[in-house]
Design a protein around this motif. Structure first.
Motif, mmCIF file in Angstrom:
data_model
loop_
_atom_site.group_PDB
_atom_site.id
_atom_site.type_symbol
_atom_site.label_atom_id
_atom_site.label_comp_id
_atom_site.label_asym_id
_atom_site.label_seq_id
_atom_site.Cartn_x
_atom_site.Cartn_y
_atom_site.Cartn_z
ATOM 1 N N ASP A 60 38.723 42.827 55.476
ATOM 2 C CA ASP A 60 38.385 41.654 56.286
ATOM 3 C C ASP A 60 37.565 40.644 55.498
ATOM 4 O O ASP A 60 37.652 39.434 55.733
ATOM 5 C CB ASP A 60 37.575 42.084 57.518
ATOM 6 C CG ASP A 60 38.465 42.570 58.657
ATOM 7 O OD1 ASP A 60 39.702 42.581 58.481
ATOM 8 O OD2 ASP A 60 37.916 42.942 59.706
ATOM 9 N N ASP A 86 39.924 46.411 58.484
ATOM 10 C CA ASP A 86 38.559 46.922 58.727
ATOM 11 C C ASP A 86 38.129 46.620 60.155
ATOM 12 O O ASP A 86 37.365 47.367 60.737
ATOM 13 C CB ASP A 86 37.483 46.342 57.798
ATOM 14 C CG ASP A 86 37.630 46.756 56.348
ATOM 15 O OD1 ASP A 86 38.239 47.811 56.102
ATOM 16 O OD2 ASP A 86 37.161 46.007 55.468
ATOM 17 N N ASN A 87 38.560 45.465 60.698
ATOM 18 C CA ASN A 87 38.147 45.028 62.020
ATOM 19 C C ASN A 87 36.622 44.969 62.133
ATOM 20 O O ASN A 87 36.021 45.569 63.031
ATOM 21 C CB ASN A 87 38.719 45.936 63.124
ATOM 22 C CG ASN A 87 38.603 45.316 64.506
ATOM 23 O OD1 ASN A 87 38.757 44.110 64.666
ATOM 24 N ND2 ASN A 87 38.320 46.138 65.501
ATOM 25 N N ASN A 111 32.904 43.385 62.913
ATOM 26 C CA ASN A 111 32.450 42.832 64.195
ATOM 27 C C ASN A 111 32.763 41.344 64.352
ATOM 28 O O ASN A 111 33.070 40.865 65.443
ATOM 29 C CB ASN A 111 30.945 43.055 64.357
ATOM 30 C CG ASN A 111 30.600 44.529 64.497
ATOM 31 O OD1 ASN A 111 31.458 45.335 64.860
ATOM 32 N ND2 ASN A 111 29.374 44.894 64.201
ATOM 33 N N SER A 147 35.278 39.664 63.206
ATOM 34 C CA SER A 147 36.697 39.282 63.122
ATOM 35 C C SER A 147 37.211 38.682 64.432
ATOM 36 O O SER A 147 38.077 37.803 64.419
ATOM 37 C CB SER A 147 37.552 40.476 62.703
ATOM 38 O OG SER A 147 37.433 41.536 63.640
ATOM 39 N N SER A 169 43.701 42.561 62.654
ATOM 40 C CA SER A 169 43.163 43.476 61.646
ATOM 41 C C SER A 169 43.507 44.919 61.997
ATOM 42 O O SER A 169 43.933 45.223 63.116
ATOM 43 C CB SER A 169 41.634 43.311 61.549
ATOM 44 O OG SER A 169 41.107 44.016 60.450
ATOM 45 N N SER A 192 41.846 48.333 62.708
ATOM 46 C CA SER A 192 40.534 48.820 63.121
ATOM 47 C C SER A 192 40.252 50.192 62.516
ATOM 48 O O SER A 192 41.042 51.125 62.664
ATOM 49 C CB SER A 192 40.465 48.912 64.652
ATOM 50 O OG SER A 192 39.219 49.420 65.064
ATOM 51 N N PRO A 214 37.463 53.056 62.782
ATOM 52 C CA PRO A 214 36.298 53.478 63.576
ATOM 53 C C PRO A 214 35.233 54.136 62.697
ATOM 54 O O PRO A 214 35.073 55.357 62.664
ATOM 55 C CB PRO A 214 36.893 54.451 64.598
ATOM 56 C CG PRO A 214 38.157 54.937 63.991
ATOM 57 C CD PRO A 214 38.658 53.870 63.068
ATOM 58 N N GLY A 255 43.076 55.134 62.770
ATOM 59 C CA GLY A 255 42.861 53.700 62.903
ATOM 60 C C GLY A 255 43.912 53.111 63.832
ATOM 61 O O GLY A 255 44.816 53.811 64.314
ATOM 62 N N VAL A 315 44.842 45.870 65.716
ATOM 63 C CA VAL A 315 44.260 44.970 66.707
ATOM 64 C C VAL A 315 44.877 43.597 66.473
ATOM 65 O O VAL A 315 44.561 42.919 65.495
ATOM 66 C CB VAL A 315 42.725 44.897 66.581
ATOM 67 C CG1 VAL A 315 42.156 43.946 67.634
ATOM 68 C CG2 VAL A 315 42.109 46.282 66.735
#
Length: 340
Positions: free
Chosen positions: A253, A280-281, A283, A285, A294, A296, A298, A327, A330
């Motif tokens: 990201d 990566d997703n 925060n 993004s 992206s 995600s 976790p 993952g 999103v």
């Protein structure tokens, strides 16, 4: 006036006094002090009564010297510059603290020689377990782990063939998931922008996953610095290409953010003129303009499971098993069908 060694010896003596008075071993007293579940409630009550009566207050240094425990875990990571590592470490520390363990962090800049040096230093400090990123490390780390009889967990990856348990993602599969999203939208000219491949098996696995689509699309790849500046520089090169790709898959990201900035400077609209996808997703993004599609990861779940596995191993000798952290895609406003 007592010196430090006299004070530590006094603490040792008091621990033995508690054990003798309670009619148990020093190890049992230590388990009660460290809240181990391996002691019956009846024995705990008896030992705590003796501790209260004798006025014994365990000193952390004395306890470590007496019972060989520091209740400290070391984490050796590439950098603290990116939020994904900070989020991971925050979750590790929270889970460790719940079991009265502490976390010590060292960074390597992605250099395996520095990683070895930092790992040695942490073992010298008395850490009882080590957390590392990725599966590729200097062989001397195996020797250190064996010498100190300390568990090692590899994170941010999942590979049952690795020399230590892995708790993390299938980076190869997640990159395929990202490519499938762009392919299903109709993109046939895709550029993958990624960070340095040297000493980074996670990035290599992602790139290999993306390249599984080489027979389906016109796929190019650009290696750049893992930063916003790196993403911006890579897009500057891409904009000179003819024909230009219709989609950019950024394997971080952070790189995607730099790509968005550079495309905006070039007066190109995302996704009308070109789609951009991250990995990566992070925060922020969802708050990017446009909001970033992206993959995600976790990271907090990974951190919690890593800490809990190490604590179970150190407290109850439960073997650490590899854990696949799933993952997900999103989808947001930065990707759309390619322009006609």
């Amino acid at each position: 006036m007592k010196n430090a060694s006299t004070d530590i010896e006094s603490k040792r003596s008091k621990l033995r006094d508690v054990a003798r008075e309670a009619g148990v071993s020093v190890a049992t007293v230590s388990r009660v002090i460290n809240n181990s579940p391996r002691v019956t409630e009846k024995t705990k009550l008896k030992i705590n009564e003796v501790i209260s009566r004798l006025g014994y207050a365990p000193n952390p240094v004395a306890r470590a010297l007496t019972v060989g425990r520091t209740k400290t875990i070391g984490a050796v990571i590439p950098t603290l510059d990116h939020a994904i590592f900070a989020n991971f470490l925050s979750a590790v520390e929270e889970a460790l603290a719940a079991s009265k363990y502490r976390l010590v962090v060292a960074t390597t800049g992605g250099d395996p020689d520095v990683e070895l040096e930092r790992t040695q230093a942490l073992f010298d400090m008395g850490v009882e377990g080590i957390v590392l990123s990725g599966t590729v490390h200097r062989a001397e780390i195996d020797q250190l782990s064996s010498r100190y009889e300390a568990p090692v967990v590899l994170t941010s990856c999942y590979d049952e063939r690795a020399s230590y348990p892995t708790i993390g993602y299938d980076n190869f599969h997640l990159a395929q998931l990202a490519m499938k999203h762009l392919f299903d939208l109709g993109h046939r000219g895709i550029c993958v922008i990624h960070g340095p491949l040297k000493n980074n098996d996670r990035t290599r696995a992602r790139l290999a996953g993306a390249r599984e689509f080489s027979s389906e699309v016109e796929l190019t790849a650009i290696e750049t610095e893992l930063s916003e500046a790196g993403g911006s520089e890579a897009v500057g090169k891409i904009l000179k290409e003819k024909p230009r790709p219709t989609a950019l898959l950024c394997l971080s990201d952070v790189i995607a953010l730099g790509a968005l900035f550079e495309l905006q400077r070039a007066s190109l609209k995302v996704p009308d003129d070109i789609s951009v996808m991250g990995f990566d997703n992070l925060n922020w993004s969802v708050h990017a303009e446009p909001a970033l599609t992206s993959i995600s990861l976790p990271v907090r779940r990974m951190g919690k499971k890593t800490a809990e596995a190490l604590v179970r191993k150190l407290e109850d000798d439960v073997d650490i098993e590899s854990v696949l952290i799933g993952g997900s895609l999103v989808e947001r406003a930065s990707t759309a069908r390619p322009p006609h």
